[in-house]
Design a protein around this motif. Sequence first.
Motif, PDB file in Angstrom:
ATOM      1  N   ASP A 118      33.961 -12.095 -18.045  1.00 14.13           N
ATOM      2  CA  ASP A 118      33.965 -12.742 -19.358  1.00 14.13           C
ATOM      3  C   ASP A 118      33.438 -14.176 -19.289  1.00 14.13           C
ATOM      4  O   ASP A 118      32.722 -14.632 -20.177  1.00 14.13           O
ATOM      5  N   VAL A 119      33.776 -14.881 -18.200  1.00 13.62           N
ATOM      6  CA  VAL A 119      33.284 -16.253 -18.031  1.00 13.62           C
ATOM      7  C   VAL A 119      31.776 -16.227 -17.777  1.00 13.62           C
ATOM      8  O   VAL A 119      31.022 -17.025 -18.346  1.00 13.62           O
ATOM      9  N   GLU A 120      31.323 -15.302 -16.936  1.00 16.89           N
ATOM     10  CA  GLU A 120      29.900 -15.237 -16.624  1.00 16.89           C
ATOM     11  C   GLU A 120      29.078 -14.889 -17.869  1.00 16.89           C
ATOM     12  O   GLU A 120      27.991 -15.436 -18.073  1.00 16.89           O
ATOM     13  N   ASN A 129      21.124 -23.653 -23.296  1.00 18.73           N
ATOM     14  CA  ASN A 129      21.089 -25.011 -23.848  1.00 18.73           C
ATOM     15  C   ASN A 129      22.401 -25.707 -23.515  1.00 18.73           C
ATOM     16  O   ASN A 129      23.241 -25.922 -24.389  1.00 18.73           O
ATOM     17  N   PRO A 130      22.627 -26.049 -22.238  1.00 18.63           N
ATOM     18  CA  PRO A 130      23.902 -26.636 -21.822  1.00 18.63           C
ATOM     19  C   PRO A 130      24.194 -27.939 -22.552  1.00 18.63           C
ATOM     20  O   PRO A 130      23.296 -28.740 -22.809  1.00 18.63           O
ATOM     21  N   ALA A 131      25.467 -28.124 -22.886  1.00 17.96           N
ATOM     22  CA  ALA A 131      25.885 -29.295 -23.641  1.00 17.96           C
ATOM     23  C   ALA A 131      26.583 -30.301 -22.732  1.00 17.96           C
ATOM     24  O   ALA A 131      26.802 -30.052 -21.544  1.00 17.96           O
ATOM     25  N   ALA A 132      26.953 -31.427 -23.327  1.00 19.56           N
ATOM     26  CA  ALA A 132      27.591 -32.495 -22.559  1.00 19.56           C
ATOM     27  C   ALA A 132      28.924 -32.074 -21.975  1.00 19.56           C
ATOM     28  O   ALA A 132      29.383 -32.618 -20.980  1.00 19.56           O
ATOM     29  N   SER A 133      29.568 -31.078 -22.579  1.00 18.39           N
ATOM     30  CA  SER A 133      30.862 -30.612 -22.094  1.00 18.39           C
ATOM     31  C   SER A 133      31.051 -29.145 -22.449  1.00 18.39           C
ATOM     32  O   SER A 133      30.546 -28.684 -23.483  1.00 18.39           O
ATOM     33  N   THR A 134      31.777 -28.415 -21.604  1.00 18.82           N
ATOM     34  CA  THR A 134      32.085 -27.019 -21.925  1.00 18.82           C
ATOM     35  C   THR A 134      32.960 -26.934 -23.170  1.00 18.82           C
ATOM     36  O   THR A 134      33.011 -25.886 -23.820  1.00 18.82           O
ATOM     37  N   CYS A 135      33.634 -28.025 -23.510  1.00 20.83           N
ATOM     38  CA  CYS A 135      34.496 -28.036 -24.694  1.00 20.83           C
ATOM     39  C   CYS A 135      33.693 -27.903 -25.988  1.00 20.83           C
ATOM     40  O   CYS A 135      34.257 -27.583 -27.035  1.00 20.83           O
ATOM     41  N   THR A 136      32.387 -28.168 -25.922  1.00 24.65           N
ATOM     42  CA  THR A 136      31.562 -28.080 -27.123  1.00 24.65           C
ATOM     43  C   THR A 136      30.988 -26.679 -27.324  1.00 24.65           C
ATOM     44  O   THR A 136      30.317 -26.430 -28.317  1.00 24.65           O
ATOM     45  N   ASP A 137      31.234 -25.781 -26.396  1.00 29.25           N
ATOM     46  CA  ASP A 137      30.790 -24.392 -26.530  1.00 29.25           C
ATOM     47  C   ASP A 137      32.033 -23.516 -26.693  1.00 29.25           C
ATOM     48  O   ASP A 137      32.731 -23.235 -25.713  1.00 29.25           O
ATOM     49  N   PRO A 138      32.342 -23.080 -27.913  1.00 28.71           N
ATOM     50  CA  PRO A 138      33.595 -22.357 -28.164  1.00 28.71           C
ATOM     51  C   PRO A 138      33.785 -21.111 -27.306  1.00 28.71           C
ATOM     52  O   PRO A 138      34.882 -20.872 -26.799  1.00 28.71           O
ATOM     53  N   LEU A 140      32.467 -20.269 -24.313  1.00 29.12           N
ATOM     54  CA  LEU A 140      32.706 -20.598 -22.906  1.00 29.12           C
ATOM     55  C   LEU A 140      34.080 -21.230 -22.745  1.00 29.12           C
ATOM     56  O   LEU A 140      34.810 -20.909 -21.799  1.00 29.12           O
ATOM     57  N   TYR A 141      34.441 -22.113 -23.661  1.00 28.46           N
ATOM     58  CA  TYR A 141      35.757 -22.762 -23.573  1.00 28.46           C
ATOM     59  C   TYR A 141      36.879 -21.727 -23.645  1.00 28.46           C
ATOM     60  O   TYR A 141      37.833 -21.773 -22.865  1.00 28.46           O
ATOM     61  N   LYS A 142      36.757 -20.766 -24.572  1.00 32.09           N
ATOM     62  CA  LYS A 142      37.794 -19.732 -24.716  1.00 32.09           C
ATOM     63  C   LYS A 142      37.881 -18.874 -23.454  1.00 32.09           C
ATOM     64  O   LYS A 142      38.980 -18.523 -22.999  1.00 32.09           O
ATOM     65  N   ALA A 143      36.722 -18.510 -22.891  1.00 30.82           N
ATOM     66  CA  ALA A 143      36.715 -17.687 -21.685  1.00 30.82           C
ATOM     67  C   ALA A 143      37.394 -18.418 -20.533  1.00 30.82           C
ATOM     68  O   ALA A 143      38.198 -17.835 -19.802  1.00 30.82           O
ATOM     69  N   LEU A 144      37.094 -19.694 -20.365  1.00 31.44           N
ATOM     70  CA  LEU A 144      37.695 -20.473 -19.278  1.00 31.44           C
ATOM     71  C   LEU A 144      39.183 -20.710 -19.532  1.00 31.44           C
ATOM     72  O   LEU A 144      39.987 -20.721 -18.588  1.00 31.44           O
ATOM     73  N   TYR A 145      39.556 -20.877 -20.790  1.00 26.09           N
ATOM     74  CA  TYR A 145      40.956 -21.155 -21.151  1.00 26.09           C
ATOM     75  C   TYR A 145      41.883 -20.022 -20.699  1.00 26.09           C
ATOM     76  O   TYR A 145      43.042 -20.264 -20.350  1.00 26.09           O
ATOM     77  N   ARG A 146      41.380 -18.797 -20.699  1.00 24.77           N
ATOM     78  CA  ARG A 146      42.203 -17.646 -20.301  1.00 24.77           C
ATOM     79  C   ARG A 146      42.691 -17.755 -18.860  1.00 24.77           C
ATOM     80  O   ARG A 146      43.673 -17.101 -18.483  1.00 24.77           O
ATOM     81  N   TYR A 147      42.015 -18.555 -18.055  1.00 26.24           N
ATOM     82  CA  TYR A 147      42.374 -18.670 -16.637  1.00 26.24           C
ATOM     83  C   TYR A 147      43.132 -19.957 -16.326  1.00 26.24           C
ATOM     84  O   TYR A 147      43.421 -20.249 -15.173  1.00 26.24           O
ATOM     85  N   ASP A 148      43.459 -20.719 -17.376  1.00 29.35           N
ATOM     86  CA  ASP A 148      44.317 -21.888 -17.198  1.00 29.35           C
ATOM     87  C   ASP A 148      45.761 -21.443 -17.017  1.00 29.35           C
ATOM     88  O   ASP A 148      46.140 -20.330 -17.415  1.00 29.35           O
ATOM     89  N   VAL A 149      46.584 -22.308 -16.452  1.00 29.48           N
ATOM     90  CA  VAL A 149      48.021 -22.046 -16.397  1.00 29.48           C
ATOM     91  C   VAL A 149      48.546 -22.179 -17.824  1.00 29.48           C
ATOM     92  O   VAL A 149      48.467 -23.253 -18.430  1.00 29.48           O
TER      93      VAL A 149
END
Length: 211
Positions: A118-120, A129-138, A140-149
């Motif tokens: 899902d992250v890939e 079109n990479p942005a200044a932060s992953t937080c600006t790409d909803p 990608l941010y959601k996919a990465l958030y799933r693996y946070d504690v």
Amino acid sequence: MKKKETSLNYLEKFLPPGSFDQVAPFFKTHTIHLTLTYERKSVLGDYRHPVPDVPFHRISINCNLNPYSFLITLLHEIAHLVTFTHFQNKAAPHGKEWKAEFRKILIPFIGKTFFPPDVEKALLAYIHNPAASTCTDPQLYKALYRYDVQKPGFKLVDEIPENAFFEIEDGQVFQKLEKVRTRTRCQNVKNKKIYFVQGIMEVKEVKDVKK
């Protein structure tokens, strides 16, 4: 936590399994002072180029990131390093030169099981079109958030059901009404005002709220 230089071997424990061998060469071809620090709400990582008093590259990364966020952030900052090496101060911080270098650095890490599917998938869309932060790409941010504690009771606004209630960091309570593109229309329970909240904002779901 005061910043402290991190040894290259120690870095491996923060990365996805198997990815260290592809990261290490950057530290062998450049003099990099790497530091890990506690969560900074405004940034995930930071790059500082060499100056006369500090003649080496400096990268800092938040040590609370999950391994996939950590790797992407580290490569993001290394792209700044390479961009500076090639263009000095002639390139914009997240301009076309940085985007090109970031894509070039990131692509070899894709398709090698370093990232969950899902992250890939989200990363492949982001990389165009990479942005200044992953937080600006909803996505990608959601996919990465799933693996946070995960903190009990906390969710992203997009994960809260419509008409349910949530509390933000300062204690204000809102009712989620409807999604409008990347933001969600919400009503403040106390003052009845309408606000548009980012769908990737982390909030605490609350029950039995008296309106």
